[in-house]
Design a protein around this motif. Structure first.
Motif, PDB file in Angstrom:
ATOM      1  N   TYR B  66       1.159  -1.266   0.429  1.00  0.00           N
ATOM      2  CA  TYR B  66      -0.624   0.080   0.071  1.00  0.00           C
ATOM      3  C   TYR B  66       0.791   1.405   0.130  1.00  0.00           C
ATOM      4  O   TYR B  66       0.138   2.235  -0.985  1.00  0.00           O
ATOM      5  CB  TYR B  66      -0.852  -0.331   1.198  1.00  0.00           C
ATOM      6  CG  TYR B  66      -1.765   1.049   1.673  1.00  0.00           C
ATOM      7  CD1 TYR B  66      -1.638   1.985   2.022  1.00  0.00           C
ATOM      8  CD2 TYR B  66      -2.767   1.370   0.580  1.00  0.00           C
ATOM      9  CE1 TYR B  66      -2.255   3.788   2.780  1.00  0.00           C
ATOM     10  CE2 TYR B  66      -3.571   2.521   0.586  1.00  0.00           C
ATOM     11  CZ  TYR B  66      -3.411   3.970   1.636  1.00  0.00           C
ATOM     12  OH  TYR B  66      -4.411   4.044   1.538  1.00  0.00           O
ATOM     13  N   ASN B  67       1.877   1.329   1.002  1.00  0.00           N
ATOM     14  CA  ASN B  67       2.683   2.187   0.628  1.00  0.00           C
ATOM     15  C   ASN B  67       4.505   2.033  -0.304  1.00  0.00           C
ATOM     16  O   ASN B  67       4.620   3.330  -0.368  1.00  0.00           O
ATOM     17  CB  ASN B  67       3.073   3.078   2.236  1.00  0.00           C
ATOM     18  CG  ASN B  67       1.575   2.928   2.983  1.00  0.00           C
ATOM     19  OD1 ASN B  67       1.656   3.976   2.960  1.00  0.00           O
ATOM     20  ND2 ASN B  67       1.956   2.695   4.149  1.00  0.00           N
ATOM     21  N   SER B  68       4.619   1.157  -0.076  1.00  0.00           N
ATOM     22  CA  SER B  68       6.541   0.766  -0.875  1.00  0.00           C
ATOM     23  C   SER B  68       5.863  -0.154  -1.446  1.00  0.00           C
ATOM     24  O   SER B  68       4.291  -0.909  -1.666  1.00  0.00           O
ATOM     25  CB  SER B  68       7.283   0.473   0.169  1.00  0.00           C
ATOM     26  OG  SER B  68       6.596  -0.108   1.015  1.00  0.00           O
ATOM     27  N   CYS B  69       7.397  -1.101  -2.778  1.00  0.00           N
ATOM     28  CA  CYS B  69       7.269  -1.959  -3.656  1.00  0.00           C
ATOM     29  C   CYS B  69       8.518  -2.617  -3.237  1.00  0.00           C
ATOM     30  O   CYS B  69       9.404  -1.779  -2.564  1.00  0.00           O
ATOM     31  CB  CYS B  69       7.020  -1.987  -4.852  1.00  0.00           C
ATOM     32  SG  CYS B  69       5.644  -1.076  -5.539  1.00  0.00           S
ATOM     33  N   PHE B 113      -6.401   1.885  -3.167  1.00  0.00           N
ATOM     34  CA  PHE B 113      -5.095   0.924  -4.338  1.00  0.00           C
ATOM     35  C   PHE B 113      -3.938   0.728  -3.746  1.00  0.00           C
ATOM     36  O   PHE B 113      -3.213   1.822  -3.004  1.00  0.00           O
ATOM     37  CB  PHE B 113      -4.976   1.521  -5.516  1.00  0.00           C
ATOM     38  CG  PHE B 113      -4.583   3.491  -5.433  1.00  0.00           C
ATOM     39  CD1 PHE B 113      -5.873   4.434  -4.647  1.00  0.00           C
ATOM     40  CD2 PHE B 113      -3.512   3.420  -5.667  1.00  0.00           C
ATOM     41  CE1 PHE B 113      -4.565   5.532  -4.793  1.00  0.00           C
ATOM     42  CE2 PHE B 113      -3.065   5.177  -5.490  1.00  0.00           C
ATOM     43  CZ  PHE B 113      -3.912   5.872  -5.553  1.00  0.00           C
ATOM     44  N   SER B 114      -3.205  -0.444  -4.731  1.00  0.00           N
ATOM     45  CA  SER B 114      -1.960  -0.914  -4.252  1.00  0.00           C
ATOM     46  C   SER B 114      -1.152   0.071  -5.452  1.00  0.00           C
ATOM     47  O   SER B 114      -1.985   0.428  -6.213  1.00  0.00           O
ATOM     48  CB  SER B 114      -1.527  -1.792  -4.409  1.00  0.00           C
ATOM     49  OG  SER B 114      -2.183  -2.528  -4.826  1.00  0.00           O
ATOM     50  N   LEU B 115       0.298   0.299  -5.350  1.00  0.00           N
ATOM     51  CA  LEU B 115       1.190   0.447  -5.909  1.00  0.00           C
ATOM     52  C   LEU B 115       1.414  -0.304  -7.181  1.00  0.00           C
ATOM     53  O   LEU B 115       2.984  -0.546  -6.863  1.00  0.00           O
ATOM     54  CB  LEU B 115       2.467   1.625  -5.265  1.00  0.00           C
ATOM     55  CG  LEU B 115       1.888   2.019  -3.920  1.00  0.00           C
ATOM     56  CD1 LEU B 115       3.349   2.876  -3.317  1.00  0.00           C
ATOM     57  CD2 LEU B 115       1.729   3.722  -4.539  1.00  0.00           C
ATOM     58  N   SER B 117       1.693  -0.066 -10.331  1.00  0.00           N
ATOM     59  CA  SER B 117       3.246   0.963 -11.138  1.00  0.00           C
ATOM     60  C   SER B 117       4.149   0.497 -11.210  1.00  0.00           C
ATOM     61  O   SER B 117       5.147   0.518 -12.270  1.00  0.00           O
ATOM     62  CB  SER B 117       2.381   3.040 -11.495  1.00  0.00           C
ATOM     63  OG  SER B 117       2.829   2.855 -10.608  1.00  0.00           O
TER      64      SER B 117
END
Lengths: 415, 292
Positions: B66-69, B113-115, B117
């Motif tokens: 949600y905040n990082s990948c 939404f999750s990241l 991209s």
């Protein structure tokens, strides 16, 4: 723009200077100098297991790439996204010269084909037309069209070279053809000129002034040598002039015209263009397609205004004339409107401190250390501060147009 | 590292990049009929089966949070050689804790939404590294196991990633865990030539994964895989966010509007007279009344 113009001449000028100096000093021939001064075998190195290490051109290539990037993204400049481009190919006697293998005409046709594919990839809403210069007159090879196949088919057909090239006739024909396009489009001409002279029926200066007042941006790529009239034409109309040295340089110069050039606001009137976004028909539907005039099963798109079926997008509906595009076509041009910032080089003092620099590239997880645990070269994004290797830097700015670091953090400064 | 000559890269060797959606707001919401632990057990069995299909198959797992990948697992890394896919669990747990600690929003409306991209961009950079490694390499593809709804702010970034994947000929497959279809992933799979699937019975997820997504790219030409059903390519207008099938485009900045305006709200250009006929094709148009 100035840099692009003089790029060809700069490279040649440097070589001439060098050769003059050394000839005076030692009286050696050029082929002898390659053995005496540039001992290329000495730059080979072996690694620990005895295998040859590849010669490291990476830093040179990267420095060249970053110079190019800096000139390209100097400022957020408005670009002309809807382009109507005519490519004028010189098919005079000079195109049969064999300094490009097998001859200039074949090499030019090959490069123009690659250019057309790249152009439609980057500018899906634009149109291209092809013209030839032969026997002192200029002919239209293909009309302005939005799909690459018809142009490439014409290029791959039989092309014959003869006679002289006439720059004025070419410009006159382009001028009359480009007068018919809508006012919001940007008018451009790209001339691939092999000849060393031009055979004109009237005053070419008048034609150049006519093109300038019609706001047509003319660029020339020369294959033989620099001509004053081409340089004057490009300067007056705001285009770029370059002369190619060999086939790979020609490819580079031609592909430089694929991304949209900076637009001069008065050249095209801003306007709202009516466009349709057709839906894709279901798989089993049978209908008569309006472009091939025969019945087809499945696939295809339905024009929202007149409900005719078309086979591919983008296109203009044959029945009602509405421009039909899909949203990915518009999205292909968005990276020109929202470019990403160039990455900064990481200074050697920072990269030698193991606490400040991560061990792996953020994008591809490749090690950022050079062999032997020495600090390697890396770049960092000014917004999200993540470190990337040089290859990722090139890929991100040339093809991906997204910074993985900025996209991977929800609360980064760019969001 | 074994020298290249001893590896025989036949055309059925794949590099599978798996992007797992770990958005906690989605997995805990009513949209999800599968629990995260059941989902993981299906996925781990699937990953192990891929590694068993061919000795040279490679799997890389990236978590879309949600905040990082971040990268979770790389089967080609030296410490993971001959290891099973369960070894990713520890790193996944660390990632989820770190992702939670980065959370700055106190309350979130719905699943959020999750990241996607970010993880797509990282996967593409990794694939470019594999392409650079020499003429012999496995054929890469990307599999998105996604459930969160689409974030409209990510549209441009996801489209950039899709076009870059199309140019490198990397298919993007998608398997949707959530309740609604994802328009972005439908377009991604259509444009890059991948497979889009929204399974009806998520309890049998392993069966869907192993029958649809396990085969390598070369063998796909012999199989009947799920075909795309009605991909929606219509655009949304910038003023109301409605889907429209006919609209007006600003010639300067390509913004889409549903009706005629005097001035573009994105780039501020003033427009000329409304064009009722296209001046470029006067002879081909039938004389119709003024269209709107």
């Amino acid at each position: 723009m100035l840099r692009k113009e003089t790029n060809g001449e700069e490279r040649r000028f440097d070589r001439d200077e060098e050769e003059d100096e050394e000839e005076n000093d030692r009286g050696l021939d050029a082929w002898e100098r390659t053995y005496a001064d540039e001992r290329s075998w000495e730059s080979l190195q072996e690694d620990e297991s005895g295998l040859l290490r590849p010669i490291d051109n990476k830093t040179l290539y990267h420095a060249q790439y970053r110079r190019r990037l800096r000139t390209a993204t100097a400022a957020r400049v408005q670009k002309g996204l809807i382009r109507y481009l005519y490519i004028v190919i010189d098919l005079s006697r000079a195109a049969t010269e064999t300094d490009y293998k097998p001859n200039r005409m074949v090499v030019v046709a090959r490069q123009v084909e690659a250019f057309i594919r790249e152009f439609f990839d980057q500018n899906p809403l634009s149109h291209i037309g092809l013209l030839t210069l032969k026997d002192g007159v200029s002919h239209c090879l293909t009309e302005l069209g939005g799909s690459p196949e018809s142009h490439i088919k014409a290029l791959m057909g039989k092309l014959v070279c003869s006679g002289d090239a006439s720059l004025q006739n070419g410009l006159d024909l382009v001028h009359s053809l480009l007068n018919q396009i809508p006012s919001y489009g940007h008018r451009e001409v790209l001339i691939l000129y092999s000849a060393l002279s031009t055979c004109d029926p009237g005053d070419i200066m008048e034609t150049i002034q006519k093109c300038k007042s019609s706001k047509i941006r003319c660029s020339v790529i020369g294959l033989s040598a620099e001509l004053y009239i081409c340089k004057y034409l490009c300067q007056e109309t705001g285009g770029s002039y370059s002369v190619s040295l060999d086939e790979s340089h020609l490819k580079e110069l031609v592909l430089e015209h694929a991304p949209p050039p900076p637009a001069i606001a008065e050249f095209a009137i801003a306007n709202l263009i009516k466009m349709g976004f057709p839906q894709r028909a279901a798989e089993g539907v049978i209908s008569i397609c309006s472009c091939h005039k025969e019945a087809k099963v499945g696939g295809g798109y339905t024009c929202p205004r007149c409900k005719a079926r078309v086979c591919e997008l983008p296109t203009e509906c044959c029945i009602c004339g509405l421009t039909l595009v899909s949203s990915p076509h518009l999205a292909r041009s968005y990276h020109h409107l929202f470019p990403i910032t160039p990455f900064d080089d990481v200074a050697p003092t920072v990269s030698s401190d193991p606490h400040k620099v991560p061990k792996n590239c953020f994008g591809c997880q490749q090690s950022l250390l050079a062999p032997g645990n020495l600090p390697g070269l890396s770049v960092a994004c000014p917004k999200c501060k993540q470190h990337f290797c040089l290859d990722c830097d090139i890929y991100i700015h040339e093809s991906l147009h997204n910074c993985p670091g900025c996209e991977s953090f929800r609360h980064s400064k760019s969001q | 590292m074994t020298p290249v000559a001893s590896k025989i890269y036949t055309d059925d060797v794949s590099l599978l990049m798996v992007l797992i959606d770990t958005n906690p707001f989605f997995w805990n919401s009513i949209n999800s009929t599968l629990s995260f632990s059941k989902f993981l057990s299906n996925v781990l069995a699937f990953l192990n089966s891929i590694l068993l299909l061919n000795q040279l198959n490679q799997i890389v797992v990236i978590a879309t949070g949600y905040n990082s990948c971040d990268y979770i697992f790389d089967s080609a890394a030296s410490q993971n050689h001959n290891q099973r896919a369960e070894n990713l669990l520890q790193k996944l747990e660390d990632f989820v804790h770190k992702d939670e600690s980065l959370c700055r929003d106190d309350s979130v409306d719905g699943p959020g939404f999750s990241l996607l991209s970010g993880s797509l961009s990282m996967a593409l950079c990794y694939i470019q590294k594999v392409f650079r490694s020499g003429p012999l390499h496995p054929r890469p593809r990307i599999l998105c196991l996604h459930g969160s709804p689409d974030g409209p702010g990510q549209y441009v970034a996801i489209m950039n990633a899709i076009f870059s994947a199309q140019r490198s000929m990397v298919p993007i497959d998608s398997c949707i865990m959530g309740a609604q279809h994802s328009a972005f992933l439908q377009q991604a799979s259509y444009i890059t030539g991948g497979v889009y699937l929204k399974p009806q019975h998520l309890d049998g997820l392993f069966q869907y994964l192993s029958t649809v997504f396990a085969t390598d790219l070369h063998s796909r030409s012999f199989l009947q895989l799920p075909k795309p059903v009605g991909v929606d390519f219509r655009a949304s207008c910038f003023c109301h966010k409605n889907t429209i099938d006919m609209g007006y485009i600003c010639s300067v900045c390509l913004s889409i509007f549903c009706k005629h305006h005097k001035k573009c709200s994105t780039c501020g250009s003033d427009f000329g007279q409304p064009q009722t006929q296209d001046s470029s094709t006067p002879d081909r148009k039938r004389k119709t009344s003024v269209d709107k």
